[in-house]
Design an enzyme around this catalytic site. Structure first.
Site, PDB file in Angstrom:
ATOM      1  N   LEU A   1       0.815  -1.226   0.000  1.00 31.65           N
ATOM      2  CA  LEU A   1       0.000   0.000   0.000  1.00 31.65           C
ATOM      3  C   LEU A   1       0.847   1.273   0.000  1.00 31.65           C
ATOM      4  O   LEU A   1       1.701   1.462   0.866  1.00 31.65           O
ATOM      5  CB  LEU A   1      -0.913  -0.009   1.242  1.00 31.65           C
ATOM      6  CG  LEU A   1      -1.882   1.169   1.343  1.00 31.65           C
ATOM      7  CD1 LEU A   1      -2.895   1.146   0.213  1.00 31.65           C
ATOM      8  CD2 LEU A   1      -2.566   1.169   2.693  1.00 31.65           C
ATOM      9  N   ASP A   2       0.586   2.151  -0.944  1.00 30.84           N
ATOM     10  CA  ASP A   2       1.216   3.482  -1.013  1.00 30.84           C
ATOM     11  C   ASP A   2       2.733   3.414  -1.155  1.00 30.84           C
ATOM     12  O   ASP A   2       3.435   4.384  -0.835  1.00 30.84           O
ATOM     13  CB  ASP A   2       0.848   4.327   0.216  1.00 30.84           C
ATOM     14  CG  ASP A   2      -0.645   4.593   0.293  1.00 30.84           C
ATOM     15  OD1 ASP A   2      -1.305   4.550  -0.750  1.00 30.84           O
ATOM     16  OD2 ASP A   2      -1.146   4.823   1.410  1.00 30.84           O
ATOM     17  N   GLU A   3       3.241   2.281  -1.630  1.00 20.34           N
ATOM     18  CA  GLU A   3       4.691   2.138  -1.754  1.00 20.34           C
ATOM     19  C   GLU A   3       5.136   1.995  -3.202  1.00 20.34           C
ATOM     20  O   GLU A   3       6.314   1.784  -3.473  1.00 20.34           O
ATOM     21  CB  GLU A   3       5.162   0.905  -0.955  1.00 20.34           C
ATOM     22  CG  GLU A   3       5.075   1.040   0.546  1.00 20.34           C
ATOM     23  CD  GLU A   3       6.224   1.844   1.126  1.00 20.34           C
ATOM     24  OE1 GLU A   3       7.228   2.063   0.431  1.00 20.34           O
ATOM     25  OE2 GLU A   3       6.100   2.270   2.291  1.00 20.34           O
TER      26      GLU A   3
END
Lengths: 290, 290, 290, 290
Positions: B233-235
């Site tokens: 997530l969000d990486e």
């Protein structure tokens, strides 16, 4: 900015406390009835906390003693309004200590701004943990103290630093890319605010080597953050931030070079606002009345 | 941008692989000898990894078949240069699916840009987990699929989404403030890139409610980040970021309002660059040849 | 922004006039003594002109009639303070007419912002001199008037426009890339402010085709300017400006595309500030109390 | 930036001329066949003028003589490609003269950047028309020439300046807020480029006192522009520009203070790009290959 002639001294109060109706009126009326003239007034209501904050700058009556007016206002705010107030005279010039390590960009930039009259303070001394900037400090006519820091001598070194701050009557410490962490003991003892420049857009890339971290993450923007120092590393109240766009073409050295320009401007803004009494710290946040 | 007439088709290759002397010369010579004319060429050498990346756009000889030239180049790059190459024709218009939830700002903004001719793609459909935007999608003449997501039905719902993507021949998924996390299974199965807009300056404030996080931390800047979606997530690799200054006067709603303008512009830039074949992903970073 | 419930109406006064001691106190005291509570107060002293400007927003006493309070304040300001005051209720929603030509970006952007609740006004109608946006206006449910303008019919056309504005009770005209110059007669007769977006950083590149001018001059930044319209073309008081960096790689079409994003955001900010009563015009300059 | 060891010298060519097919291939092949390795290559085609521009940086074969390679390339470009080429060795450090008046901000900033190793040049001397910066120049170890300029002595004074430039072998003149206009005769005779910083966003506010002009016009943004000097005042090719937002709260002194930070950064960028051979001037515009 006009030079502060004796007759032109203004007072700046930073007020904070619980909100209630009539605060603006009562502050303004108190000033008016004593013959003062408000130059600027800026307030902020935090409705979620029912808190009131105000920065008010006024010129007291010509025949009034500014210091006495400042004391009277502080007393009025505390007793009649239930507000904490810090009042400063525009003629005050707090003494500022610069802490540095090897990098000179913020060091030079700050000093040149003080010399150019951009800052309402006076430089007292430079404390460093390397001697790279000793010659430059001498050129600027500033006392330079080189106190090496090792894990072993840190407590003793900080005591030495505190002694120097006291001797110079320092009212503000500025960490101009000083690469050591100040201990909670130092912060508790130093008796004045400490402003740091962190070379990233906090809270991204806290801790060491932020430009390397930014490069590794592949961000398209790098930043710099000036904040008051608290015992928790890189977690103090943020005063100013700025950023610049970067691309895959920029390597770590490029980020560092571009970052230096940000660091200079952001740190200088924070120091200037502090010295002009434009900042109220509330919890872990700042209000900047610029 | 010129309209893509049959005779004016250009080819764009995105090359990546180990660097070695003569790559620029060999690529340019191959194009030249087949009667092509280079319109743009942009390269990047990552010296730390000894890697070479290039975006080259050329107009093939008038009598050449663009698709055949594309295939020939890909073959040449792989066999003679040892490089991975993706080659696209300027006449290609990948089909794009928009995923949305309730918020309409990125949804409207993207669709209006496609209609204004800013994007080298065509909108295929809208998939949402709420029906707030159903009427607007209909106005725009776009198929709208409302597939509610619950912890229980998620796997089944994603299968339904995948089926729709296949039916529409979708080549790019854009998450326009879609407030659900795509499962690793979905990402593995969907067979095309997914671009997301995160409403913060990543890596600061990853996860949920970033504007609330930003407000609580008292930052002086808020941002938005467009990135390719990966299972973490969000990486994923960051494509574009932008920021705007805020102050203590801005509450969470203000941050959200100001953030919406950032989100629109940042997401649109990322989608446009992707559709114009300007992005090479390498590891967890992007090169954007804009 | 809170929805304006009857009991939560606030009043906003914009004051201007000659400075003299005690103005802040008198305004605040007047409000306080009538049971009002100041929400925001922002002032500006122009020392070179000895002029005082203030925006003050307050919630009147629960049982007071807001409209009566507004009238009373205006009367007080004029008679007791010698100040011009404009007082607005937060429940007011001025009717707004959009003027457009062919380009749709500002048109769509503004309308979507009104529909999203970002604007304290209501859209009344669209007046255009081409029919390109007729279908879109219909989709939005807005009356659309297509009045072609030629050198010959201009006076008659403007009379028609004025008639429509009157019929719709319009209180603000927004030129959303309307490519006609309003005559001094129209401006004198229309009885409400007119906000225009100029697609350059004024005063650079006033007049026609500013992106072409910018390209020809080789500037590294292009901008957009929202301003109140006055009889002198592109010379009215500037409300908002923003810019973006460009390079030699950007041709005129690129400047136009990038400029569109600026135009949308800058025009929207100006309209929002106007509708929130944040702007005082003084001479040919604005104060924006944002 | 790596230090320039003899074996690591790279060559940078700036090419310009009429476009024709195969230029990229021929340049790259010439370099490759002589054992060179391209580090960066960036090109620009101006389709409206059918013109081709390229910046190419390469490392010649280890046993080649860089200066001979540079000469050979220039010859090849002229005779075989019909292109004008300027080729520089990365080991070159042109000698730079700073012209200044009273203001010290750009003066200090530039010198500190040279000393920090940010600039690929060496400072030769300072020429001023006031002695305010004499002591500082001495501290920096730089020859300082104070040549007062009056309408009467201007021609003689400029001759003196030219003589100094020749004696110091100056290859670049930087006007660091030098408040005199250089005559066309000086520009024709000085034999090297002259870079100026103008304290506005050109073409807005050309001529004198731009911050006063900006204040009077009520703009919401002020800027700075670095450009090559030509005989027409403030009309030379623009190299770099940047801006900052201002409001009605900023008086002329504030604009000047904020402007100083812009001027420093913009001028430094222009000088750095020039010294790194990143700029091609074409007509009255620049291409900056950064």
């Amino acid at each position: 900015m006009p030079s502060a002639q004796p007759s032109a001294v203004s007072l700046t109060a930073l007020l904070s406390g619980p909100d209630r109706p009539g605060l603006v009126a009562r502050v303004a009326t108190w000033i008016f009835e004593r013959g003062g003239n408000i130059l600027h007034a800026d307030q902020h209501n935090d409705e979620s906390e029912n808190a009131f904050f105000q920065r008010v700058e006024w010129r007291p009556a010509a025949k009034a003693d500014p210091a006495a007016e400042a004391a009277a206002f502080q007393d009025y705010a505390a007793k009649q309004l239930g507000m904490a107030a810090r009042v400063a005279l525009s003629s005050e010039r707090p003494r500022v200590a610069i802490f540095a390590s090897k990098a000179g960009h913020c060091f030079h930039d700050l000093i040149l701004r003080f010399r150019a009259g951009e800052m309402r303070g006076q430089l007292a001394c430079v404390i460093a943990n390397h001697d790279d900037l000793a010659a430059a400090a001498k050129t600027y006519g500033l006392p330079f103290y080189n106190i090496a820091i090792t894990p072993k001598n840190k407590a003793a070194a900080e005591k030495q630093q505190l002694k120097i701050l006291r001797e110079h009557g320092v009212g503000l410490v500025v960490l101009a890319r000083y690469m050591q962490i100040l201990s909670p003991e130092f912060l508790a003892a130093c008796g004045c605010p400490v402003i740091n420049i962190h070379h990233s857009f906090l809270p991204a890339f806290a801790g060491g080597k932020p430009y390397h971290q930014a490069y590794a993450r592949g961000v398209k923007i790098v930043g710099a953050t000036a904040h008051y120092v608290t015992p928790v590393l890189d977690e103090g109240p943020i005063i100013a931030q700025d950023v610049t766009h970067v691309s895959h073409r920029h390597n770590v050295e490029d980020l560092q070079r571009r970052g230096r320009d940000l660091e200079k401007v952001v740190l200088a803004a924070a120091v200037r606002w502090h010295l002009e009494n434009r900042i109220i710290v509330h919890g872990n946040k700042t209000m900047v009345f610029d």
